[in-house]
Enzyme design. Sequence first.
Site, mmCIF file in Angstrom:
data_model
loop_
_atom_site.group_PDB
_atom_site.id
_atom_site.type_symbol
_atom_site.label_atom_id
_atom_site.label_comp_id
_atom_site.label_asym_id
_atom_site.label_seq_id
_atom_site.Cartn_x
_atom_site.Cartn_y
_atom_site.Cartn_z
ATOM 1 N N LYS A 195 0.747 -1.331 -0.040
ATOM 2 C CA LYS A 195 -0.026 -0.091 0.060
ATOM 3 C C LYS A 195 0.944 1.194 0.011
ATOM 4 C CE LYS A 195 -3.665 2.457 2.494
ATOM 5 N NZ LYS A 195 -4.792 2.364 3.586
ATOM 6 N N ARG A 205 -10.914 9.959 1.530
ATOM 7 C CA ARG A 205 -10.738 10.343 2.875
ATOM 8 C C ARG A 205 -11.880 11.565 3.109
ATOM 9 N NH1 ARG A 205 -4.088 10.988 2.862
ATOM 10 N NH2 ARG A 205 -3.800 8.773 2.989
ATOM 11 N N LYS A 217 1.165 10.095 5.716
ATOM 12 C CA LYS A 217 1.161 8.486 5.953
ATOM 13 C C LYS A 217 2.568 7.889 5.674
ATOM 14 C CE LYS A 217 -3.682 8.014 6.611
ATOM 15 N NZ LYS A 217 -4.796 7.005 6.312
ATOM 16 N N GLU A 233 7.797 -7.076 1.045
ATOM 17 C CA GLU A 233 6.476 -6.977 1.643
ATOM 18 C C GLU A 233 5.635 -8.346 1.686
ATOM 19 O OE1 GLU A 233 5.133 -5.017 4.061
ATOM 20 O OE2 GLU A 233 5.826 -3.106 3.731
ATOM 21 N N LYS A 248 -2.091 -1.380 -3.799
ATOM 22 C CA LYS A 248 -2.940 -0.468 -3.796
ATOM 23 C C LYS A 248 -2.086 0.790 -3.873
ATOM 24 C CE LYS A 248 -5.918 1.866 -0.443
ATOM 25 N NZ LYS A 248 -6.429 1.984 0.666
ATOM 26 N N SER A 274 -10.130 5.234 -5.100
ATOM 27 C CA SER A 274 -10.967 6.573 -5.254
ATOM 28 C C SER A 274 -10.636 7.484 -6.522
ATOM 29 C CB SER A 274 -11.197 7.210 -4.063
ATOM 30 O OG SER A 274 -10.086 7.516 -3.331
ATOM 31 N N TYR A 313 -14.937 1.125 -7.197
ATOM 32 C CA TYR A 313 -16.080 1.650 -7.091
ATOM 33 C C TYR A 313 -16.924 1.452 -8.466
ATOM 34 C CZ TYR A 313 -13.711 3.689 -3.221
ATOM 35 O OH TYR A 313 -12.815 3.630 -2.078
#
Length: 330
Positions: A195, A205, A217, A233, A248, A274, A313
């Site tokens: 991610k 958000r 982040k 990872e 992602k 998004s 979505y």
Amino acid sequence: MFQRTRRTRRTAPIRAGVAETHLLPQHLIQPVFMADGKNVKVEIASLPGQFRMSYDHIVPFIEKGLGLGLCQYILFPVIPEEKKDTYASYSYDEENFYLQQVRKLKAHFGDKISLISDVAMDPYSSDGHDGIVKDGIILNDPSLAILAKMSVAQARAGFDVIGPSDMMDGRVLAIREALDEEGFTDKAIMSYTAKYASAFYGPFRDALDSAPKSGDKKTYQMDPANRREALHEAMLDEEEGADYLMVKPALHYMDIISDLKADSSLPIVCYHVSGECAMLLAAAEKGWLDFDTAMPETLLGLKRAGADLIISYFAMDYASRYNSSSGFRE
Ligand code: PBG
């Protein structure tokens, strides 16, 4: 010229016969923003066509999806500001509406649907971060206990798949151990393996009011510059007990999807996030792109890159076009 590649492109039936990639509704996962209360259906301004919905709107939404072959949903809670605190304690509170609504959804739909949770502190955190914040630092190990508790509460509520999106080190193992200890050995973990600290999460958000109150982040989500690190990872997540590996965002990280697919035998998931959906919607709204052809091409591209499952979505949109007589199946 003995070789002419156009021969197998000449007619629709010929093309269909040699198509290498097939995207069916069962490969798609639809995100749902879940709100408390009754009769809530509020459109997300930066993600037209997606809504914060209360339970009474979510049931018919899922019923419609089921009719189209869409049976996997990933749920995100919209938490009122007054319920947020430093330790995200509402996330495992028995009274939590997210957990209660999932209990009701599973009682209603049973195993006709699979529900995927979101494990991260940010929707419940007064700091808007995925872990505990102390003096501007995101604490790793103390956050694991909270993530584990949250996961157990979600498993107990009936979620089929637990989805840690927080990017704390060691969280898959902490969650696996906690689930097993409580007897939830059959609940799968869909880990957000790679991610990235991406600019493409903006509309999400907005939907959850979950933007960090300060800082960014970058100390826990991955650097967009890194490719080999994603394999590292993936190795750790496999060792820790993940059942699915996720990349992602998706569109801007197709090389990572393809790498993980080649490197792992676990199912690979990508999250068409998004902001990536919003770009296409905005261009279509301006008349610069044709949504009906660009949207399926986008999702097909992700499948071709190596994603077994795609969170998007556009899942519902794709499924309804797939099923309509004027659909895009050749
Ligand atoms: C946070 C989380 C994010 C998304 C899913 N879970 C955003 C973030 O990391 O800030 C983004 C999804 C999207 O943009 O569609 N735990």
